[in-house]
Design an enzyme around this catalytic site. Structure first.
Site, PDB file in Angstrom:
ATOM      1  N   ARG A 158       0.855  -1.185   0.000  1.00 27.16           N
ATOM      2  CA  ARG A 158       0.000   0.000   0.000  1.00 27.16           C
ATOM      3  C   ARG A 158       0.891   1.235   0.000  1.00 27.16           C
ATOM      4  NH1 ARG A 158      -1.940  -3.673   3.799  1.00 27.16           N
ATOM      5  NH2 ARG A 158      -4.053  -4.471   3.394  1.00 27.16           N
ATOM      6  N   LYS A 185      -2.204  -1.209   7.361  1.00 30.60           N
ATOM      7  CA  LYS A 185      -3.652  -1.080   7.526  1.00 30.60           C
ATOM      8  C   LYS A 185      -4.236  -2.264   8.287  1.00 30.60           C
ATOM      9  CE  LYS A 185      -7.883  -0.617   4.763  1.00 30.60           C
ATOM     10  NZ  LYS A 185      -8.421  -0.530   3.378  1.00 30.60           N
ATOM     11  N   HIS A 263      -3.297   2.522  -5.128  1.00 31.66           N
ATOM     12  CA  HIS A 263      -3.597   1.098  -4.925  1.00 31.66           C
ATOM     13  C   HIS A 263      -3.212   0.251  -6.134  1.00 31.66           C
ATOM     14  CE1 HIS A 263      -5.662  -2.178  -2.868  1.00 31.66           C
ATOM     15  NE2 HIS A 263      -6.321  -2.453  -3.977  1.00 31.66           N
ATOM     16  N   ARG A 266      -0.402  -2.539  -5.780  1.00 33.44           N
ATOM     17  CA  ARG A 266      -0.868  -3.690  -5.004  1.00 33.44           C
ATOM     18  C   ARG A 266      -1.836  -4.534  -5.832  1.00 33.44           C
ATOM     19  NH1 ARG A 266      -1.490  -5.636   0.149  1.00 33.44           N
ATOM     20  NH2 ARG A 266      -3.569  -6.244   0.857  1.00 33.44           N
ATOM     21  N   HIS A 289      -3.714 -10.337   2.813  1.00 37.39           N
ATOM     22  CA  HIS A 289      -5.159 -10.169   2.948  1.00 37.39           C
ATOM     23  C   HIS A 289      -5.665 -11.010   4.113  1.00 37.39           C
ATOM     24  CE1 HIS A 289      -5.457  -8.291  -1.086  1.00 37.39           C
ATOM     25  NE2 HIS A 289      -6.581  -7.827  -0.606  1.00 37.39           N
ATOM     26  N   TYR A 298     -10.405 -10.434  -6.776  1.00 37.34           N
ATOM     27  CA  TYR A 298      -9.361 -10.114  -7.752  1.00 37.34           C
ATOM     28  C   TYR A 298      -9.084 -11.330  -8.642  1.00 37.34           C
ATOM     29  CZ  TYR A 298      -7.980  -5.805  -5.312  1.00 37.34           C
ATOM     30  OH  TYR A 298      -7.944  -4.554  -4.755  1.00 37.34           O
TER      31      TYR A 298
END
Length: 314
Positions: A158, A185, A263, A266, A289, A298
């Site tokens: 990120r 994050k 973004h 990533r 994730h 994705y």
């Protein structure tokens, strides 16, 4: 004699200030910046409407949502604005709007009107990234940008993670390096996460980082730093600077910069991995994730045509 407990009618100011700082520390710097912007917008709107901003009535917040909806604001922006107003009220000792039926109905109406599908920015997939790297000028800024783009992609990072990386966070290993992310994050408490960075033969992220550090004379401290037009190395980059670097690189290869964001690096790693047939769990080792459903979206998007049911008969 019965001892009576000591009771403060109000919290001492120093203690209240400390409490407020803890509440704010629970939110990321980017969220706090957005909250300040949203709160300022709410106060300005209340002034034009001649209504009280603090404490505000639920009807006032509902009307503000409707006003911003008419201005074309996105659903996520409107929801964040209400969260900002609620946070300001909580810190001031007033009730938030989390349980207000009027405000919640306004938000539900907003979502029905706009829909809740996120606006996806384009991923900087491996082929696009190679083009972005190739067009970087042979200058100090160009070397920095090349290193930032390559490492951001190779680590599925990120932009907020890129700007706080330090030289010591990269530890060379055979075939690549270990990269320690001290805070992110998904790790706001700073427990730390370590991922592997492959140098590879296509992106060569670690080579680009080495060239940048040598050219800039960086041996410790922040890895990516500002560079002025005279080639002088300065302090830290902002996460907005990272987004601008990505947009500028996209524009340099003839792409619409508005389709790309901070973004995109990533998303590009994840999409490229999915297109190459990499296992979702292996992709998650790098992307970190926590919610695999998000990652699967994705992977599914990348395979919509490759794994299409109609390949044998269409």
């Amino acid at each position: 004699m019965t001892l009576q407990p000591l009771v403060f009618e109000t919290i001492p100011p120093a203690l209240q200030d400390a409490s407020d700082r803890l509440v704010l520390a629970a939110r990321s710097p980017a969220t706090l910046r957005a909250y300040r912007t949203d709160w300022a917008a709410f106060v300005a709107w209340c002034l034009t409407q001649d209504v009280t901003a603090l404490p505000a009535q639920p009807e006032t917040v509902s009307a503000w949502i409707a006003s911003r909806l008419e201005q074309g604001r996105k659903a996520a922006t409107l929801s964040r604005g209400v969260a900002a107003v609620s946070c300001a009220h909580e810190l001031a000792g007033f009730e938030s709007f989390s349980r207000s039926r009027i405000v919640q109905d306004a938000l539900r109406g907003m979502r029905r009107t706009l829909g809740t599908a996120p606006t996806r920015k384009a991923p900087a997939t491996v082929e696009l990234l190679r083009r972005m790297l190739d067009v970087q000028p042979d200058t100090l800024i160009g070397r920095r940008n090349r290193a930032l783009l390559a490492l951001g992609f190779a680590g599925a990072l990120r932009r907020s993670e890129l700007v706080i990386l330090e030289v010591g966070d990269l530890v060379p290993q055979d075939g690549g390096a270990f990269l320690t992310l001290r805070r992110s994050k998904t790790d706001p408490d700073g427990a730390g996460q370590t991922i592997g960075i492959l140098n590879g033969s296509t992106i060569r992220a670690l080579e680009h980082v080495s060239v940048w550090c040598e050219a800039a004379g960086i041996t410790s401290g922040l890895l990516f730093r500002s560079v002025d037009r005279h080639g002088r190395v300065g302090g830290s980059l902002s996460d907005r600077s990272v987004a601008r670097i990505i947009k500028t690189a996209a524009e340099a290869v003839g792409l619409d910069p508005e389709r790309f964001s901070g973004h995109s690096l990533r998303a590009g790693f994840i999409t490229s991995g999915a297109e190459a047939g990499a296992d979702a769990l292996l992709i998650a080792e790098t992307s970190r994730h926590q919610n695999l459903d998000v990652l699967r979206s994705y992977v599914r998007r990348a395979s919509l045509l490759k794994a299409h049911a109609g390949h044998r008969f269409l």
